[in-house]
Design a protein around this motif. Structure first.
Motif, PDB file in Angstrom:
ATOM      1  N   HIS A  11       8.891  -5.418 -35.839  1.00 36.56           N
ATOM      2  CA  HIS A  11       9.253  -4.993 -34.489  1.00 36.56           C
ATOM      3  C   HIS A  11       8.630  -3.628 -34.217  1.00 36.56           C
ATOM      4  O   HIS A  11       8.209  -2.929 -35.138  1.00 36.56           O
TER       5      HIS A  11
ATOM      6  N   ASP B  37       9.300   3.458 -37.314  1.00 41.35           N
ATOM      7  CA  ASP B  37       9.492   3.470 -38.763  1.00 41.35           C
ATOM      8  C   ASP B  37       8.953   2.196 -39.429  1.00 41.35           C
ATOM      9  O   ASP B  37       9.008   2.052 -40.646  1.00 41.35           O
ATOM     10  N   HIS B  38       8.395   1.282 -38.607  1.00 38.76           N
ATOM     11  CA  HIS B  38       7.780   0.053 -39.134  1.00 38.76           C
ATOM     12  C   HIS B  38       6.306  -0.046 -38.747  1.00 38.76           C
ATOM     13  O   HIS B  38       5.564  -0.821 -39.329  1.00 38.76           O
TER      14      HIS B  38
HETATM   15 ZN   LIG Z   1      14.214  -0.782 -35.756  1.00 41.73          ZN
END
Ligand SMILES: [Zn+2]
Ligand SMILES: [Zn+2]
Length: 213
Positions: free
Chosen positions: A66, A70-71
Motif C-alpha cells: 500500500h 514506511d512501505h
Molecule cells: Zn500503512
C-alpha cells in the motif's frame, strides 16, 4: 521457499539496522526474488540487503502492499539500480512510473508460480498468499483492510498455514485460531499478547529473520 525480513522496526541481529517500516524478500529456487515492500528509506534497506547477501539488481518483481511511506520509501532507490523488475501496485496508488512494467492490482492475481495477490482490499492494500509445502503463508504490509478480511481472501488459495507482517491494531485474536505460524512484525500493536496467547505458533519478527517454508 524462503522469506527473509529485510526491513523492520526491530532486529536481533548485530549489524542490521531498524526503521519504522517493512520489507521482505521471497526466494524460490533460482528464480529472481520478489521484494514485498521497500521499508521507509533506501539507505537502511540497502544496508540490510548487503548484510544479508541480497543483490537488489537480481530482484525480478516488486510488490507494494500500500502507498504509505514506511512501505514505499526505498522504492525509488531500488528502481534506480534495477531497471527491469516488474512492479505491482495496489490500484489506488497514484504514483505513475512511465517506462516501467507496472501492474495496477485491483482483483486477485497470480504473480508467480506460487505467489498470489489477494487483490486490493478495502481500496487500500494488497497482501500476498504464498503457496508453500506447509500451506498458504500470508504476507502482509500493515493489514489496514483488517486481518480477518485478508485471511479470508487468502484462504481461496488453500489452507492458511501462517501469517507474517504488520498486523496494526488487530485484536480479534480468535481469528488466528487454527494457524500454525504467527509472526507479527512492524506496526503490530499487540505483539506481547500474541506471544502470550499463541506461544507455540509465535515467531519473533525482526530484520534478518529467515523462514524456510
Ligand atoms: Zn500503512
Ligand atoms: Zn506500515
Amino acid at each position: 521457499m524462503k522469506i527473509t525480513v529485510v526491513y523492520d522496526n526491530c532486529t536481533d541481529e548485530i549489524g542490521l539496522r531498524t526503521g519504522w517500516g517493512f520489507s521482505a524478500l521471497i526466494e524460490s529456487g533460482d528464480a529472481p526474488p520478489l521484494l514485498f515492500d521497500t521499508g521507509a528509506d533506501g539507505a537502511t534497506l540497502f544496508h540490510n540487503m548487503k548484510q544479508l547477501g541480497i543483490d537488489p539488481r537480481r530482484i525480478g518483481t516488486i510488490v507494494i502492499s500500500h502507498a504509505h511511506g514506511d512501505h514505499t520509501g526505498g522504492l525509488s532507490d531500488v528502481l534506480e539500480i534495477n531497471k527491469d523488475a516488474e512492479i505491482y501496485f495496489p490500484a489506488s496508488t497514484v504514483t505513475r512510473l512511465p517506462e516501467r512494467k507496472v501492474i495496477m492490482v485491483s482483483q486477485p492475481i497470480q504473480i508467480s508460480e506460487a505467489v498470489f495477490s489477494t487483490g486490493e482490499l478495502k481500496g487500500i492494500e494488497q497482501s500476498l498468499a504464498i503457496k508453500t509445502t506447509k500451506g498458504v503463508v500470508v504476507l502482509v504490509g500493515c493489514s489496514h483492510p483488517g486481518v480477518g478480511a485478508i485471511l479470508e481472501a487468502a484462504s481461496c488459495y488453500g489452507k492458511v498455514y501462517g501469517i507474517i507482517g504488520g498486523l496494526h491494531g488487530f485484536s480479534d485474536f480468535n481469528r488466528l485460531e487454527g494457524l500454525s505460524m504467527i509472526c507479527p512484525c512492524h506496526c503490530t500493536q499487540y505483539k506481547s499478547e500474541l506471544r502470550r496467547l499463541f506461544p507455540k505458533q509465535h515467531v519473533t519478527c525482526g530484520a534478518g529473520l529467515e523462514l524456510e517454508l
